[in-house]
Design a protein around this motif. Sequence first.
Motif, PDB file in Angstrom:
ATOM      1  N   CYS A 145       0.754  -1.048  -0.093  1.00 65.69           N
ATOM      2  CA  CYS A 145      -0.187  -0.022  -0.111  1.00 65.69           C
ATOM      3  C   CYS A 145       0.967   1.244  -0.091  1.00 65.69           C
ATOM      4  O   CYS A 145       1.921   1.252   0.674  1.00 65.69           O
ATOM      5  N   ALA A 146       0.285   2.375  -0.734  1.00 70.41           N
ATOM      6  CA  ALA A 146       1.236   3.593  -0.486  1.00 70.41           C
ATOM      7  C   ALA A 146       0.845   4.357   0.534  1.00 70.41           C
ATOM      8  O   ALA A 146      -0.297   4.307   0.971  1.00 70.41           O
ATOM      9  N   ARG A 147       1.959   4.539   1.302  1.00 75.04           N
ATOM     10  CA  ARG A 147       1.829   5.269   2.708  1.00 75.04           C
ATOM     11  C   ARG A 147       2.143   6.726   2.538  1.00 75.04           C
ATOM     12  O   ARG A 147       1.832   7.400   3.409  1.00 75.04           O
ATOM     13  N   ARG A 148       2.833   7.145   1.489  1.00 81.86           N
ATOM     14  CA  ARG A 148       3.248   8.320   1.161  1.00 81.86           C
ATOM     15  C   ARG A 148       2.846   8.883  -0.180  1.00 81.86           C
ATOM     16  O   ARG A 148       3.173   8.245  -1.045  1.00 81.86           O
ATOM     17  N   LEU A 149       1.842  10.015  -0.243  1.00 83.96           N
ATOM     18  CA  LEU A 149       1.722  10.766  -1.313  1.00 83.96           C
ATOM     19  C   LEU A 149       2.506  12.083  -1.614  1.00 83.96           C
ATOM     20  O   LEU A 149       2.316  12.805  -0.791  1.00 83.96           O
ATOM     21  N   ILE A 150       3.182  11.913  -2.749  1.00 91.13           N
ATOM     22  CA  ILE A 150       4.081  13.313  -3.174  1.00 91.13           C
ATOM     23  C   ILE A 150       3.574  13.892  -4.185  1.00 91.13           C
ATOM     24  O   ILE A 150       3.267  13.193  -5.480  1.00 91.13           O
ATOM     25  N   VAL A 151       3.232  15.111  -4.152  1.00 84.62           N
ATOM     26  CA  VAL A 151       2.561  16.010  -5.208  1.00 84.62           C
ATOM     27  C   VAL A 151       3.334  17.090  -5.505  1.00 84.62           C
ATOM     28  O   VAL A 151       3.966  17.739  -4.425  1.00 84.62           O
ATOM     29  N   VAL A 210       7.534  -1.293  -9.067  1.00 85.38           N
ATOM     30  CA  VAL A 210       7.802  -0.105  -9.507  1.00 85.38           C
ATOM     31  C   VAL A 210       6.640   0.165 -10.392  1.00 85.38           C
ATOM     32  O   VAL A 210       6.879  -0.344 -11.739  1.00 85.38           O
ATOM     33  N   ASN A 211       5.260   0.784 -10.335  1.00 86.81           N
ATOM     34  CA  ASN A 211       4.431   0.947 -11.299  1.00 86.81           C
ATOM     35  C   ASN A 211       4.080   2.121 -11.866  1.00 86.81           C
ATOM     36  O   ASN A 211       4.496   3.210 -11.044  1.00 86.81           O
ATOM     37  N   ARG A 212       3.692   2.249 -12.909  1.00 87.92           N
ATOM     38  CA  ARG A 212       3.224   3.566 -13.781  1.00 87.92           C
ATOM     39  C   ARG A 212       1.752   3.689 -13.837  1.00 87.92           C
ATOM     40  O   ARG A 212       1.229   2.831 -14.694  1.00 87.92           O
ATOM     41  N   ASN A 213       1.354   4.610 -13.430  1.00 87.25           N
ATOM     42  CA  ASN A 213      -0.191   4.911 -13.518  1.00 87.25           C
ATOM     43  C   ASN A 213      -1.341   3.722 -13.201  1.00 87.25           C
ATOM     44  O   ASN A 213      -2.453   3.659 -13.837  1.00 87.25           O
ATOM     45  N   ARG A 214      -0.736   3.011 -12.308  1.00 87.67           N
ATOM     46  CA  ARG A 214      -1.363   1.733 -11.845  1.00 87.67           C
ATOM     47  C   ARG A 214      -1.307   1.744 -10.290  1.00 87.67           C
ATOM     48  O   ARG A 214      -0.107   2.290  -9.891  1.00 87.67           O
ATOM     49  N   PRO A 215      -2.145   1.122  -9.334  1.00 90.13           N
ATOM     50  CA  PRO A 215      -1.948   1.138  -7.986  1.00 90.13           C
ATOM     51  C   PRO A 215      -0.674   0.466  -7.634  1.00 90.13           C
ATOM     52  O   PRO A 215      -0.171  -0.389  -8.224  1.00 90.13           O
ATOM     53  N   THR A 216       0.098   1.072  -6.668  1.00 85.37           N
ATOM     54  CA  THR A 216       1.230   0.476  -6.151  1.00 85.37           C
ATOM     55  C   THR A 216       1.103  -1.009  -5.511  1.00 85.37           C
ATOM     56  O   THR A 216       1.829  -1.881  -5.435  1.00 85.37           O
ATOM     57  N   THR A 217      -0.163  -1.361  -5.302  1.00 89.08           N
ATOM     58  CA  THR A 217      -0.511  -2.674  -4.849  1.00 89.08           C
ATOM     59  C   THR A 217      -0.559  -3.520  -5.948  1.00 89.08           C
ATOM     60  O   THR A 217      -0.943  -5.057  -5.735  1.00 89.08           O
ATOM     61  N   GLY A 218      -0.583  -3.226  -7.231  1.00 85.92           N
ATOM     62  CA  GLY A 218      -0.814  -4.212  -8.370  1.00 85.92           C
ATOM     63  C   GLY A 218       0.651  -5.281  -8.640  1.00 85.92           C
ATOM     64  O   GLY A 218       1.778  -4.461  -8.840  1.00 85.92           O
ATOM     65  N   ALA A 219       0.459  -6.215  -8.675  1.00 86.13           N
ATOM     66  CA  ALA A 219       1.680  -7.372  -8.946  1.00 86.13           C
ATOM     67  C   ALA A 219       0.996  -8.422  -9.615  1.00 86.13           C
ATOM     68  O   ALA A 219       0.264  -8.960  -9.378  1.00 86.13           O
ATOM     69  N   ALA A 220       2.013  -8.880 -10.618  1.00 84.06           N
ATOM     70  CA  ALA A 220       1.458 -10.160 -11.406  1.00 84.06           C
ATOM     71  C   ALA A 220       2.446 -11.163 -10.646  1.00 84.06           C
ATOM     72  O   ALA A 220       3.514 -11.233 -10.390  1.00 84.06           O
TER      73      ALA A 220
END
Length: 473
Positions: free
Chosen positions: A265-271, A413-423
Motif C-alpha cells: 500500500c502507498a503510505r506517502r503521497l508526493i505531489v 515500481v508501477n506507472r499509472n496503476r496502484p502500487t498494490t498491483g503485482a503479477a
Amino acid sequence: MTTLKSFDPVDGTLVWEGEVADSEVVSAALLRARKAFAHWGSLPVETRTKAAERYRSALEVRKDALAETIARETGKPLWETRTEVASMIGKVGISIAAQAERAGEKRTDMPFGQAVLRHRPHGVMAVLGPFNFPGHLPNGHIVPALLAGNTVVFKPSEMTPATGALMAECWAEALADHPHVFQCIQGGRETGEALVAGAIDGLLFTGSAGAGAHFRRVFADRPDVILALELGGNNPLVAWDGDVDEAASVVVQSAFITTGQRCSCARRLIVPDTAFGSALVEAVAALADRIVIGAWNETPEPWIGPLISDAAAAAAKARFDGLVTRGAQVIRPFTGVEGRSAAFVTPAMLDVTGVFVPDEEIFAPVLQVSRVPDFDAAMEAANNTRFGLSAGLVSADDALWERFLVECRAGVVNRNRPTTGAAGSMPFGGLGESGNHRPSAYYAADYCAYPVASFEATDASGNAGALNGKLRP
C-alpha cells in the motif's frame, strides 16, 4: 493444554479454536519432516507436480468455504477473499512453470562431455504466515517449496488459524500417499520461536520489518539456513500530472484497499506544490469519503472491512495522533465507524509537508501527503526511506517515467496503476528493510532449491591426454 482462538473482527464471534503446539510438538513435527524429506526430495519432479495439481483441485472444491473462512478471520469483504483464493489456485500453475524455468535441469554439450545444471531441495522449510493474506502469501512459499522437493512445517498467523487448518486439509488430500511432507502447527509467538530455533534448513517468512530484522539477527550465525523475507514498506506514490479523477482513483486504490493492510500500500503521497497537486489531494479526500465500509457478509458488498483487530486499530490511532503532535495537518481524521466494533476505521489523510515524521509503516488506511517544489525534490522524498518494497508514478510524461525507473529504489515500481498491483508471473520483493534480496512470487523457485553445477562424461577417456608433454619422464 493451551487453546488458541480466532475471532471475527466484525463482531467478535468465535471462528476457530484448537490446541497450541508446544516445543515438544514442534520438535516432533520437525523430526517427521526430516524423515519424510529423504523420500520426498528423491522423487521425480513430475510426481511432486501431480501432488501440487491435486492440491489445486482440493482448493477448487473448497474455494467458497475457504473464501468465507478468510473473510470471517480477517474481516475482508468476500469479493476480496474470493480473489485471494483464486490467486492461490492460480499460484500452482505459475509455480510449476517457474520450477521448470528457473530451477529445472539444463544440459550443454562440451568437447569432452556435458555441463549439467541441476537443482536440489534444501530440506525442511519452516513457513510463517501473515494475517492479511493468510492463504495467498504462505501459499506462495509452500507450493514452490514442495515442488522443489522440500518438506514444509507451516505455522499460520495466530490471528488466522482456521485458514491454515483448511489449507492443511487440502494438502492432506493431495499428499495422502506422502505423510508428513506438509504439516501445519498452530500457535503464537512461542510456537514460532520453537519452530525457528529447531532443525530447519530454511525460513520463509512474510510479515513486518521488525520481525524480519529479528530473524536476520537470529540467523546471523546459521549460514546453512536459507532465509527468505517478504516484509513491509513505507511506500511512496508520486502523482505528478494527468487527469485528476483518474489519478485520485489510483491513489485511493493504492492507499486504502484492504483497509491499508497490504505491504505494498502507498503510505506517502508526493505531489507538486501546484494547482494540480492541491486539486488531487482534494479529489482523493472526497473519494475516500465515499468508500463503502462494512462487514464481509453485508449487502451491498463493502469495498473495505475492519482492521484485523481492535488492538490494531488502537495502535494505528496512536501512530496517527503522534504525527499530529509532530505538526501534521489533518486532512481526514482517523476515526471509528459509528455502530461498529472498534476494529472499523475510516481512511485518514495527513499533510506532513515540512514536518519530520518517522520512517515507519503504519499498517492501516493512513496516507501522508507531501508537497514538493519540483521533480528532483519528489525523487528525493520518494527515496527518503530505509524501505524499498513498492513505489508508483502517476504521470503521462515518458521522460519522467524513465527517470523514475532508474532512480527509484524499490522492487515493485508501477506507472499509472496502484502500487498494490503485482503479477504472479513476476518477482515480488523489495530492498532495504523490505526484504533480503530473495523476492517471492515467480522467483520463489530460486530460494526453494540450490543449484548444482556438474561437468560430466560417461567415462574417463581423454583425461590422460591433457597431461601429455607436461610431465617429467
